[in-house]
Design a protein around this motif. Structure first.
Motif, PDB file in Angstrom:
ATOM      1  N   GLY A  34     -24.819  20.725   6.990  1.00  0.00           N
ATOM      2  CA  GLY A  34     -25.014  19.285   7.028  1.00  0.00           C
ATOM      3  C   GLY A  34     -24.300  18.527   5.932  1.00  0.00           C
ATOM      4  N   ARG A  35     -23.038  18.793   5.764  1.00  0.00           N
ATOM      5  CA  ARG A  35     -22.195  18.044   4.827  1.00  0.00           C
ATOM      6  C   ARG A  35     -20.748  18.237   5.233  1.00  0.00           C
ATOM      7  NH1 ARG A  35     -23.779  21.816  -0.358  1.00  0.00           N
ATOM      8  NH2 ARG A  35     -22.490  23.636   0.123  1.00  0.00           N
ATOM      9  N   PHE A  39     -21.050  18.607   9.370  1.00  0.00           N
ATOM     10  CA  PHE A  39     -22.025  17.750  10.057  1.00  0.00           C
ATOM     11  C   PHE A  39     -22.809  16.941   9.038  1.00  0.00           C
ATOM     12  CE2 PHE A  39     -25.756  17.120  13.003  1.00  0.00           C
ATOM     13  CZ  PHE A  39     -25.060  16.573  14.068  1.00  0.00           C
ATOM     14  N   VAL A  65     -30.268  22.376  11.561  1.00  0.00           N
ATOM     15  CA  VAL A  65     -29.327  21.532  10.824  1.00  0.00           C
ATOM     16  C   VAL A  65     -29.655  21.693   9.341  1.00  0.00           C
ATOM     17  CG1 VAL A  65     -28.535  19.186  10.354  1.00  0.00           C
ATOM     18  CG2 VAL A  65     -29.058  19.869  12.707  1.00  0.00           C
ATOM     19  N   SER A  67     -29.564  20.354   6.178  1.00  0.00           N
ATOM     20  CA  SER A  67     -29.293  18.968   5.802  1.00  0.00           C
ATOM     21  C   SER A  67     -28.965  18.760   4.325  1.00  0.00           C
ATOM     22  CB  SER A  67     -30.500  18.099   6.164  1.00  0.00           C
ATOM     23  OG  SER A  67     -31.573  18.302   5.262  1.00  0.00           O
ATOM     24  N   PHE A  90     -30.668  12.471   9.687  1.00  0.00           N
ATOM     25  CA  PHE A  90     -30.478  13.824  10.207  1.00  0.00           C
ATOM     26  C   PHE A  90     -31.419  14.103  11.384  1.00  0.00           C
ATOM     27  CE2 PHE A  90     -28.196  15.034   6.227  1.00  0.00           C
ATOM     28  CZ  PHE A  90     -27.088  15.608   6.827  1.00  0.00           C
ATOM     29  N   ILE A 102     -34.771  21.294  10.924  1.00  0.00           N
ATOM     30  CA  ILE A 102     -33.926  20.725   9.874  1.00  0.00           C
ATOM     31  C   ILE A 102     -34.295  21.382   8.550  1.00  0.00           C
ATOM     32  CG2 ILE A 102     -33.290  18.635   8.612  1.00  0.00           C
ATOM     33  CD1 ILE A 102     -34.015  17.037  11.127  1.00  0.00           C
TER      34      ILE A 102
END
Length: 289
Positions: A34-35, A39, A65, A67, A90, A102
């Motif tokens: 998530g970066r 994403f 995900v 995050s 997110f 998440i």
């Protein structure tokens, strides 16, 4: 058991290419980093929809995900509130890629330095985060991680009992727990019980000298040096973990997260192939040591 890979293992590739390689290697799903460049929170709705369509073409699910949000212990009130805003985005993105989980956690200092105040703050903000995630029908996963306030299964269980939210659970990570010198085998699975929702696997080795990929971490024994290894080639024996997962009929995801850097003799694809093969061997023939 379902197999997944964290797209961070393909960090030099764009996300579509990373997902394509994951499918070609044979994973069931991807855990999205998530970066950037994969994403991040800045991903827009259309990009997320296009990714979901690409994953459908590849026959891949999204297991989680990752995050990189949270970190409440080390933040002031304004910064904590900003993390909740990022978490909410997110949650929206996870909806668009059809994912229910998440990764989100309080971070903070290692257990042996953490204070009661640290845990109180972490519990308070994780409750707020869980209530927000529940509005989107999302589950928050806290990774058991070295150099955080949750380094062991026993501390994780105590933390989840205090947070007291059904949509918060643990990511078991034997590699991290090896680094922290805490149990990562059968007893850790029993300790977590139903709080265990997701599993990361990676191998590590304590070393005396610098080599490919080595990194320093603070542990209860002081600052130590570690080298990432292929699964089965380090000192974090995952056999008892897989045996315990099999006994409880664990049907969630086991996620490859090898940190060994690609080099001339080993590409990111070949690392992923080695990890999946090792995961499948462990699932078929777990050891009971």
């Amino acid at each position: 058991m379902q197999t997944s890979v964290l797209t961070k293992m393909f960090g030099e590739r764009d996300l579509r290419d990373a997902c394509s390689v994951a499918a070609e290697v044979g994973f069931d799903a991807v855990e999205l980093m998530g970066r950037d460049p994969h994403f991040g929170v800045e991903t827009d709705d259309e990009q997320a929809r296009e990714l979901r369509a690409h994953l459908d073409d590849l026959g891949l699910d999204v297991s989680c995900v990752a995050s990189y949000t949270g970190g409440y212990v080390d933040m002031d009130e304004t910064e904590c509130a900003e993390q909740l805003d990022r978490l909410e985005r997110f949650c929206e993105l996870a909806d668009l890629v059809d994912c229910d989980m998440i990764r989100h956690g309080p971070r903070g200092p290692p257990e042996h330095h953490a204070t009661d105040t640290d845990y109180d703050r972490a519990v308070e903000w994780m409750r707020r985060a869980a209530d927000l995630a529940d509005e989107y029908d999302k589950e928050l996963l806290v990774e058991i991680h070295s150099v955080t306030i949750i380094e062991s299964a026993s501390t994780a269980r105590e933390f989840f009992e205090r947070v007291d939210r059904d949509n918060v659970g643990a990511i078991h990570d034997a590699g991290n727990m090896y680094i922290s010198r805490t149990d990562f085998g059968r007893d850790s699975v029993a300790e977590l019980g139903d709080w265990l929702r997701h599993v990361h696997v990676k191998d590590e080795l304590r070393v005396a000298d610098e080599a490919l990929g080595t990194f320093e971490m603070e542990t209860p024994a002081g600052t130590e040096l570690f080298q990432p290894r292929l699964l089965g080639e380090g000192a974090a024996d995952h056999g008892p973990l897989f045996a315990a997962l099999a006994e409880r009929d664990y049907d969630g995801y086991v996620v490859a997260e090898c940190h060994l850097p690609p080099h001339d003799a080993l590409t990111d694809r070949s690392i992923a192939e080695c990890e999946l093969a090792a995961m499948e061997r462990l699932a078929t023939e777990p050891t009971n040591a």
